[in-house]
Motif scaffolding. Structure first.
Motif: not given
Length: 420
Positions: A352-355, A363-364, A394-396, A411-417
């Motif tokens: 997970g990622h945030t702005d 955020n983390l 990964a937070g911000e 764009t920074n608020r995302r999920v990476e697989i």
């Protein structure tokens, strides 16, 4: 005299004994009757209780059956996330084929505009202002002008295949109360504010209504190409998330977890979209809009995950500052689950990622909880073994873009697989 008294006493005792026996017989009869009556009442009560119990069971069974039937058109059942937070349970049908793409073309949540101002990147021939509302977070553009249009002033490079989403809160006067128009600007007469009824040289109007949906494809000197539907109409004074998928000439609309309209030839083939606006011709309602997002349409999940080894997705979305997955994420989760089912040896890492808004430590933690929520949904909702999935947050700390505009933050608020 004594004998007389004795005889009188015997008579009295005999009378009393006879009366006593009669009274006892009468009381015994009453006791017997009362006992029978109590037994009958008890049997009747027990019978009634048994019947009610069976009726309750039957009613519960019918309700469960109805719930199963209704789940085909509802994605709003509630469950519990592994972190203990309340989370939306995702369900879907074969008709819900919406999967967002992997590139954000435009995003607007009016977070950079001051409360009470008109948004800086928009223009209008009527009134409007940025506000907060009591039923949803964030900032909202209140479209409170009569016969007004609200135009985004910059061009947008729309591809042939894209998705536009927005949140809409209609007031209690909302009927046929707003139109979203995507159109091709007339370069011979460019306008930041195009207040024509059908702007540009061609376009598509999407009209959400309280009793259904209407679309109008148009082009200069040509007849309308229309579409109509009545399923899952807009709900007054509630937050409605509207999704429109444009695929060349085809228009699909999604609302409340279902595809509500699918018009295969709703747009003239020569139309090339580059502008958008909202309008309210002859309307007297004052709706609110926010969270307007345009993405490229469905990415190739199989190619991204299997061939490239990594999928960056904006199709898994969450409530603000929460790990509750929104129902419109169903299509994306299903596409990931399908790849994993077809490739049983693959293991993945969900990150997970945030702005950068808010506290970095919070955020983390939030990014970790969101990754855990995705893992839980893939497991409980789609049957993917938990041993095949790792999670991290990964937070911000790993931004794709600077956290300086609403679009870049989105764009920074995302999920990476990532394939392991």
């Amino acid at each position: 005299m004594k004998r007389f008294i004795l005889l009188a006493g015997i008579c009295i005792l005999s009378g009393l004994q006879a009366n006593a026996q009669g009274w006892l017989e009468k009381m015994g009869k009453k006791v017997k009757e009362k006992t029978v009556e109590n037994v009958e009442e008890r049997i009747e009560q027990n019978t009634e209780n048994a019947i009610n119990k069976e009726l309750d069971k039957a009613e519960k069974a019918v309700k469960q059956s109805d719930d199963r039937d209704n789940s085909d058109s509802s994605d709003a059942n509630e469950g519990k996330a592994s972190n203990g937070a309340k989370q939306t349970k995702l369900e879907g049908t074969s008709q819900y084929d919406f999967v967002p793409g992997n590139k954000i073309l435009y995003f607007e949540d009016f977070s950079q505009d001051a409360i009470g101002d008109f948004p800086a990147q928009w223009t209008s021939n009527g009134s409007g202002e940025v506000k907060t509302v009591n039923i949803a977070p964030g900032r909202w553009l209140h479209l409170n002008g009569e016969d007004a249009v609200y135009c985004y002033m910059k061009e947008i490079e729309f591809p042939d295949n894209f998705i536009i989403e927005f949140d809409l809160i209609p007031d209690n006067q909302f009927d046929y109360g707003i139109e979203l128009t995507l159109y091709q600007e007339d370069k011979s007469d460019p306008k930041e504010l195009n207040d024509h009824l059908y702007p540009g040289i061609g376009g598509i109007q999407i009209v959400p209504k309280k009793d259904g949906w209407e679309t109008k494809g148009y082009h200069t000197d040509k007849d309308w190409l229309t579409g109509n539907a009545s399923r899952n109409p807009i709900i007054q004074e509630e937050l409605n998330h509207v999704i429109v998928w444009i695929q060349k000439r085809r228009v699909r609309i999604y609302h409340q977890g279902a595809k509500v309209l699918d018009a295969p030839t709703n747009i003239y083939p020569e139309t090339k979209f580059d502008r958008l606006r909202f309008s309210g011709w002859d309307r007297h309602s004052s709706p609110y809009v926010s969270n307007l997002k345009i993405t490229t349409a469905a990415s190739d999940t199989r190619s991204k995950l299997i061939t490239e080894g990594k999928l960056v997705t904006y199709g898994i979305t969450f409530d603000v500052n929460k790990a509750d997955i929104k129902p419109e994420s169903y299509g994306t989760l299903k596409s990931i689950a399908d790849v994993l089912k077809e490739n049983p040896d693959i293991k993945i890492k969900i990150e997970g990622h945030t702005d950068s808004d808010g506290d970095a430590a919070a955020n983390l933690e939030l990014s970790k909880l969101r990754a855990d929520a995705v893992k839980k949904q893939l497991s409980t909702g789609f049957g993917i073994e938990t041993a095949r999935m790792q999670t991290a947050g990964a937070g911000e700390n790993i931004p794709i873009s600077p956290n300086d505009t609403p679009a870049n933050k989105a764009t920074n608020r995302r999920v990476e697989i990532t394939k392991l």
